[in-house]
Design an enzyme around this catalytic site. Structure first.
Site, PDB file in Angstrom:
ATOM      1  N   HIS A 295     100.322  51.532  58.511  1.00 50.12           N
ATOM      2  CA  HIS A 295      99.024  51.746  57.323  1.00 50.12           C
ATOM      3  C   HIS A 295      98.113  52.736  57.731  1.00 50.12           C
ATOM      4  CE1 HIS A 295      98.484  47.565  57.928  1.00 50.12           C
ATOM      5  NE2 HIS A 295      99.406  47.300  58.249  1.00 50.12           N
TER       6      HIS A 295
ATOM      7  N   ASP B 192      91.002  49.965  54.757  1.00 51.08           N
ATOM      8  CA  ASP B 192      92.811  48.923  55.402  1.00 51.08           C
ATOM      9  C   ASP B 192      92.034  47.974  54.429  1.00 51.08           C
ATOM     10  OD1 ASP B 192      95.046  49.456  56.181  1.00 51.08           O
ATOM     11  OD2 ASP B 192      94.430  46.926  56.534  1.00 51.08           O
TER      12      ASP B 192
END
Ligand code: UDP
Length: 499
Positions: free
Chosen positions: A29, A132
């Site tokens: 990520h 995110d």
């Protein structure tokens, strides 16, 4: 005329966007989001990345170097509550979790960060948030400030669409093998290949449902993908989700141009072995070496390592194998040391312990293919390097990505993995045997067998280079996105002025 001159001042000010990026604390990520943040800074945005100390160390070199080139980019650090959740100092990333218990604590620590990051966002008053998918609460942070939140999903459009339609139609509740509904291609999967949290409801099910809900409440989504790679699914995503999205990938190739940048990307470890593996690779013929890596999170059992080692050795092709120190067990280490010695003598294989400078390796001319667990970043990095793949998905949405590679793009050879399971829940038995591994390697690395696949992979590699050049589709998307964010900023200021 006062109104006119204030408008003018606003317009100038609007040219300067202030954007906060909040990456999730796992390499898969964080790597693409940090690269995206650096990309935004290159095109004039004032960027702040919010993270914790140990995580900042993994990319600080790149930020410092960008800063010294004159880009407005900085990291803002918040403390990780290690002591509060009972973790040793410095353990602040999902990749450091070596047991389910530790992963639970890491998750707990990460969710506590909201208390630190939320007020910081309000203080800094940015013009936009890029966060995110696993920080759904940032939708509210953005709403409070009246600014857009861009939802960052670090995998493929294909997996996003596949997951969406499976959650919607639940075909797995009535049969164990089916075609994924709603997709333009006929994609067959088994229930066992679906995410564990989809098969059986657990804590993750709830967490992800909240994340998906925040997706539709966001201003738009940002994808590290590109139009030429999965245009059907980019289109499908837009039409089904009904929200805006921008494809700005591949970001790793866009910002990490030099060898040193490629070598240092995403880790703080000292790569003492570097020159050794480089010499080894330099001694090999073009496109003759297979790179074998299972990403940053997967850990392999001893029995599985043994099968991989023999499978590679028996294939007769040269390889680089990346092995985590914590893979396997004590026996695993004894076995691997012996194996490493044998490979040194035969000169057929090279083991990289713990962390490999993957971006650099994949772009070396001697590399001719990769064995991948189908993490999206590894896939895109391989696509950028024009490489075909052996697909060995492990968990999460990786099985969908395998389908994209094998059935849609036709640049992947499946090794034959059948069950979606996170490493911490996998038993000791190997899931794929040495014969199957060797067979897939021969199929990929044998010149004749993989000719067409290689041609297609090279074509996607070329596309991936063009898309980020001036006039390319990812390039245009980024410019349009930045323009749109600037207009939004002007509208907001005008609204304030006329209120
Ligand atoms: N990576 C690396 N060296 C390693 C392992 C991983 O540089 O030894 C990088 C890899 O290049 C990619 C990221 O870590 O950018 C892993 O992300 P991916 O989506 O491939 O898989 P995940 O780790 O999330 O399962």
């Amino acid at each position: 005329s006062t109104l006119f001159s204030s408008k003018l001042a606003m317009k100038t000010e609007a040219q300067q966007l202030n954007i906060i990026f909040v990456p999730y604390l796992a390499p898969g990520h964080m790597n693409p989001m940090v690269d995206t943040a650096r990309l935004f800074a290159r095109y004039g945005v004032n960027v702040t990345i919010i993270t914790t100390h140990a995580n900042a160390l993994t990319f600080q070199k790149a930020i410092d170097s960008d800063f010294s080139c004159g880009y407005h980019i900085r990291t803002q650090v918040v403390p990780f509550p290690a002591a509060q959740v009972g973790l040793p100092d410095g353990v602040e990333n999902i990749k450091d979790g070596t047991s389910l218990k530790m992963l639970g604590k890491l998750g707990q620590g990460i969710s506590m960060l909201e208390g630190q990051i939320e007020p910081l966002i309000q203080d800094l008053k940015p013009d936009c948030l890029v966060t995110d998918m696993l920080y759904p609460w940032t939708v509210d942070s953005a709403a409070k400030l009246g600014i857009p939140r861009l939802y960052y999903y670090s995998s493929s459009y294909f997996s996003s669409c596949a997951g969406y339609f499976i959650r919607k139609h639940k075909p797995h509740e009535s049969t164990h093998k089916f075609s994924i509904p709603g997709l333009p291609h006929n994609i067959e999967v088994t229930t066992l290949q679906l995410e564990e949290w989809l098969r059986t409801k657990n804590e993750t099910t709830d967490t992800l449902n909240v994340a998906y809900e925040s997706e539709t409440k966001s201003y738009a989504t940002l994808y590290n993908s590109f139009h030429e790679l999965e245009s059907d699914y980019e289109q499908l995503y837009k039409s089904t989700l009904g929200i805006k999205c921008w494809s700005v990938g591949p970001v790793s190739a866009w910002v990490n141009k030099g060898d040193e940048e490629k070598a240092n990307r995403g880790h703080k470890e000292d790569l003492a072995q570097e020159s050794e593996w480089l010499n080894w690779l330099n001694s090999k013929q073009n496109e003759s070496v297979l790179y074998v890596s299972f990403g940053s999170l997967t850990r392999l059992s001893y029995a599985q390592i043994v099968e991989i080692a023999y499978g590679l050795e028996n294939s007769g092709h040269d390889f680089i194998l990346v092995i985590r120190k914590k893979d396997g067990d004590e026996d695993g280490h004894g076995f691997l040391q012996e194996f490493e010695q044998r490979m040194k003598e035969s000169n057929n294989g090279y083991i990289i312990w713990n962390w490999a400078p993957q971006l650099l390796i994949l772009n070396h001319p001697a590399i001719g293919g990769i064995v991948t667990h189908c993490g999206w970043n590894s896939i895109l990095e391989s696509v950028s390097a024009g490489l075909p793949m052996i697909t060995w998905p492990m968990f999460a949405e990786q099985f969908y990505n395998e389908k994209l590679l094998a059935d849609v793009l036709k640049i992947g050879v499946p090794v034959g993995a059948t069950e979606n399971k996170f490493w911490a829940t996998v038993g000791e038995d190997p899931v794929v045997g040495r014969e199957e591994i060797a067979k897939a390697v021969v199929q990929l690395m044998g010149r004749e067998e993989s000719k067409e696949m290689r041609r297609r992979a090279r074509k996607f590699g070329d596309d991936s280079k063009k898309t980020i050049e001036e006039g390319g589709s990812s390039y245009n998307n980024l410019m349009q996105l930045l323009d749109e964010l600037k207009s939004l900023k002007i509208s907001r200021s005008l609204e304030k002025l006329t209120r």
